[in-house]
Scaffold this active site. Structure first.
Site, short mmCIF file in Angstrom:
data_model
loop_
_atom_site.label_atom_id
_atom_site.label_comp_id
_atom_site.label_asym_id
_atom_site.label_seq_id
_atom_site.Cartn_x
_atom_site.Cartn_y
_atom_site.Cartn_z
N CYS A 162 68.39 14.19 80.43
CA CYS A 162 68.46 14.50 79.03
C CYS A 162 69.52 15.24 78.34
O CYS A 162 69.36 15.52 77.05
CB CYS A 162 67.02 15.40 78.86
SG CYS A 162 65.60 14.33 79.40
N HIS A 295 65.90 22.09 72.10
CA HIS A 295 65.66 20.91 72.64
C HIS A 295 64.24 20.39 72.63
O HIS A 295 63.99 19.26 72.27
CB HIS A 295 65.58 21.34 74.21
CG HIS A 295 65.42 19.95 75.24
ND1 HIS A 295 66.31 19.08 75.03
CD2 HIS A 295 64.74 19.75 76.38
CE1 HIS A 295 66.05 17.87 75.88
NE2 HIS A 295 65.01 18.58 76.76
N HIS A 330 62.08 11.70 71.80
CA HIS A 330 63.30 12.10 72.88
C HIS A 330 64.13 11.01 73.25
O HIS A 330 63.49 9.95 73.74
CB HIS A 330 62.47 12.70 73.99
CG HIS A 330 63.46 13.31 75.08
ND1 HIS A 330 64.97 13.31 74.81
CD2 HIS A 330 63.19 14.19 76.07
CE1 HIS A 330 65.32 14.26 75.71
NE2 HIS A 330 64.54 14.66 76.62
#
Lengths: 402, 355, 85
Positions: A162, A295, A330
């Site tokens: 990620c 995040h 995401h």
């Protein structure tokens, strides 16, 4: 060390194609999370995702040129974002190009193209879809894009889960600072795939509702898809291209915390050091930060760890912070670059984008994110966080170009 | 230009018995069905049952290679961990694709998904050595290891790190062999490794290899110095020569100074011309060596050449099995590696004996 | 029940890939997580898969799983009470 300027940027996400569509949705608090129309998965009715709202064939004609590009969703999303990023910085024509690198990032590359035909690929007797065999890695898309846009002088692909595109932006900046290249097109792309949707579902960290970053009752993330790219240039390159800087990439830091294969340490050790490192690299104080694009995946573990790190680093002087993943989902390898674009939009327009679906702070953490759009305020320095599997933490710091 | 860096330690796990004694064996295994598969190290010596439970084939190999490399360098906590891999853990990727199909997107085992992540090994190495540091993974086919090294060189140049653990890992699976076989990566007929380089037919033999290196800024106890690298994507043939010339010039050397050149010949007659053309520049005194008939072809095979070079310069000898063309140099001081991966990714490394 | 617990232990060993471990090395009452066998959150997800595949028991919330996987005894009782196959 020379400064690294951002002179172009482009973005594609569930919020739309291009910066203006994305910004409008952020300002209107309109999330891109819903039920997938194009992803071929039996989970689509159960698990909401943030899908780019067009099929691949419909997006292909939006490219100025289509030659050399296969009809791959991955490649088309990336190409649209790169095309937009390049338009930003079109300088006077007729000048020689600076030495340009293309640093791409992706977590599963062409998996979306491969997974539907995998059975035939591994069958020695079937010779269909041979080309898809090469898409089973991360570099296939990068190379098609490099050929299409003429970025073949220097190519690379990064995959650190990620945090991938944050690391791509960092690598590009470091290559420029060391004079190895003068200009870099850096960013990342991931499409929704059965592979990743089932992967995160197997980790049981997908929320069946739209995700709630930093909320006490958050219950996981929603996956998204998209692409974003920045054009980074040195002063020397700008002298050639005549491009106008949109912002300065003033700091960055990658810090692996060595705690657990997938979970962050509850104290957010890695997040703390990544953020602190980026601020120090820029020669700034924590008090200078105007906004943190966290995040904030809305998983139980991430938000707790990131929250703890925020409190440890900023204490009582907490800057405005939020997570735009409540809009875009995401987007894995694309997330760092998409959020870099949002960070720079925030600086340029003097506005801060909120988090959606926040109600109550996490127990034991006195943290309330920005829940309403803020406009008409000075935004000078924005920190953008991307944390991933394997303890890989990266923070980028963007600053206003005066 | 980046400062040169020093290779302090170097480890290889390949189809050959390169790991246990950290040297090239006297006898080589041959390819079976055009594949040179790993000779696997004894993992039990390194890990507990609990540590092994989630490690797949390539993770185990990678961990063991990294552990021994760090031990050779007497290093417990590397200041950066940077890897390159073209395909990552193919076994895990394949397993998860099959699980999705077999269980109809139902409740699935998370472990293969986690291990399929390209940076999983990096994270595990960091965990095992309790190293909180810079950590990243490059996944660009024939440039994967090269970008990892370039990244480390920048860190060492800046003094952000004094040392870095850099490596590459690759595996071949039955399924992936089939995919690539259909795309023409391998020879149609079964061939012995001893005949590979003279085959004059398309395709090569599949291989796999994992290589780790400790790079450091200072020359102390180093095996060899890496002066610089050049990467060229889909170049014209003359560009390879020009870039090699530029690399030599930048280091005050000429073609004639090269004592050894390692070439990535893989027996595929579609790409042989790159090597023959390149070799035509070389002095008769320069030894020309090949290596892919020993390790097979894979995205990060250049790691094998780098491992060989570190040992060849340190020990001042090489196996005759590597010889493409014997030169006359006795002292092995300046070495150039030229590798390309199926004509697309061309990499040049210039290495020098430490003074 | 003793025979069932032995079977269950073997299934745990297989599911978690504890190569070389024998069923008798896992105590009936010892905690499976942390200080006991030393399992973690990913193992807990693997055990949820085991319950579903072998016994038709579905657990959606991993936090619920952790209570069920306290020890082999607790797990065996839970399975006997809830098994669908």
């Amino acid at each position: 060390m020379c400064k690294v300027y951002v002179t172009g940027m482009g973005v594609v996400s569930a919020l739309g194609l291009g910066k203006e569509e994305n910004r409008s949705a952020l300002l209107a608090r309109k999330s891109g999370i819903g039920h997938a129309k194009y992803l071929n998965s039996s989970l689509v009715d159960k698990l909401p995702v943030a899908e780019v709202p067009f099929n691949t064939t419909a997006m292909l004609p939006l490219l100025h040129r289509q030659e050399n590009l296969q009809q791959s969703r991955l490649v088309v999303l990336a190409a649209l974002a790169i095309q937009e990023a390049l338009c930003d910085r079109l300088g006077p024509s007729g000048k020689p190009s600076p030495l340009t690198g293309f640093i791409n990032a992706t977590t599963v590359g062409g998996m979306g193209d491969v997974e539907d035909v995998y059975d035939s690929l591994i069958n020695p007797g079937i010779r269909d879809n041979l080309g898809a065999g090469d898409a089973l890695d991360c570099a296939a898309g990068t190379e098609q894009l490099a050929r299409h846009f003429g970025f073949t002088q220097f190519v690379s692909t990064i995959s650190t889960a990620c945090s991938s595109s944050a690391n791509a932006i960092m690598y590009g900046a470091r290559l420029i600072r060391h004079g190895i290249i003068d200009r870099a097109i850096c960013g990342g792309v991931d499409t929704l795939t059965r592979f990743t949707l089932n992967g995160f579902n197997s980790l049981k960290n997908i929320d069946k509702q739209p995700c709630r970053p930093f909320d006490a009752n958050r219950n996981g993330l929603n996956l998204g898809e998209g692409a974003a790219y920045l054009v980074l240039e040195s002063e020397k390159s700008i002298n050639i291209t005549g491009a106008t800087p949109l912002a300065i990439l003033s700091g960055y830091c990658n810090f692996n915390e060595a705690f657990h294969p997938t979970a962050p340490s509850p104290e957010g050790e890695g997040a703390y050091h990544a953020m602190k490192g980026a601020i120090e690299a820029a020669g700034l104080e924590t008090g200078s930060i105007s906004w943190i694009n966290a995040h904030g995946t809305a998983t139980i573990n991430n938000d707790e760890a990131e929250g703890a790190a925020l409190l440890r680093l900023f204490g009582k002087e907490m800057p405005a912070f939020s997570s735009t993943k409540s809009f875009t989902g995401h987007t894995l390898a694309a997330a760092g670059a998409i959020e870099a674009v949002f960070s720079i939009m925030s600086i340029r327009h003097g506005e801060i984008y909120p988090v959606l679906h926040f109600n109550d702070p996490m127990p034991g953490l006195d943290l309330v994110p920005v829940t309403e759009v803020k406009t008409g305020i000075p935004v000078n320095h924005v920190l953008s966080n991307s944390f991933g599997f394997g303890g890989n933490n990266a923070s980028l710091l963007f600053s206003k170009y005066a | 230009m980046l400062d040169p860096v020093y290779i302090r330690a170097s480890r290889a796990v390949t189809a050959q018995d390169t790991f246990a004694a950290n040297s090239l064996p006297a006898v080589f295994s041959d390819a079976i069905n055009n594949t040179l598969s790993y000779l696997q190290p004894a993992y039990q010596d390194y890990f507990t049952i609990m540590q092994l439970r989630r490690m797949s084939r390539i993770t185990r190999i990678g961990m063991v290679a990294a552990i021994e490399c760090l031990r050779d360098a007497k290093l417990t906590h590397p200041q950066a961990i940077i890897t390159g891999t073209g395909k990552g853990s193919l076994s895990d990727t394949e397993k998860f694709i099959h699980n999705i199909m077999e269980f109809n997107e139902g409740t699935l085992n998370p472990t293969p998904f986690i291990q399929s992540t390209y940076n999983a090994l990096n994270g595990m190495i960091g965990l095992h050595h309790d190293s909180s540091s810079y950590n990243t993974t490059y996944v660009h086919r024939g440039f994967s290891l090269e970008h990892a090294i370039l990244d480390a060189m920048m860190h060492l140049h800046d003094g952000e790190a004094e040392n870095a653990l850099v490596g590459s890992f690759e595996e071949i699976t039955g399924e992936h062999f089939v995919i690539k076989e259909k795309m023409g990566y391998w020879k149609k007929e079964n061939i012995s490794r001893t005949e590979l380089l003279q085959a004059d037919t398309p395709g090569s033999i599949a291989g796999e290899g994992t290589f780790f290196f400790v790079l450091q800024k200072q020359p102390e106890d180093a095996m060899v110095r890496l002066n610089g690298m050049k990467l060229l994507f889909e170049p014209q043939e003359h560009q390879v020569r020009e870039q090699a010339q530029a690399l030599l010039n930048a280091n005050g050397l000429s073609w004639n100074d090269l004592d050894v050149v390692l070439l990535g010949n893989n027996g595929d007659n579609r790409f042989d011309h790159y090597y023959s053309n390149f070799a035509s520049q070389l002095s008769d005194e320069t030894h020309q060596l090949a290596f892919k008939h020993i390790c097979g072809e894979f995205d990060t095979a250049s790691g094998f050449a780098l491992w060989l070079t570190a040992h060849l310069v340190k020990e001042q000898e090489f196996s005759n099995d590597l010889l493409l063309k014997k030169g006359s140099r006795m002292r092995l001081r300046n070495v150039l590696i030229y590798n390309n991966y199926y004509g697309s990714h061309h990499a040049l490394y210039l290495l020098q004996e430490c003074q | 029940m003793e025979e069932f617990k032995r079977t269950l232990k073997q299934q745990i060993i297989d599911a978690l890939n504890l190569q070389g471990m024998k069923p008798e090395e896992i105590q009936d009452t010892a905690p499976l997580f942390n200080e006991g066998l030393g399992l973690d959150s990913i193992d807990s997800l693997e055990l949820i898969v085991l319950l579903e595949r072998n016994y038709g028991i579905k657990i959606e919330d991993p936090r619920e799983g952790r209570k069920v996987f306290e020890s082999v005894n607790v797990m065996a009782e839970y399975i006997q009470a809830n098994r669908k196959k």
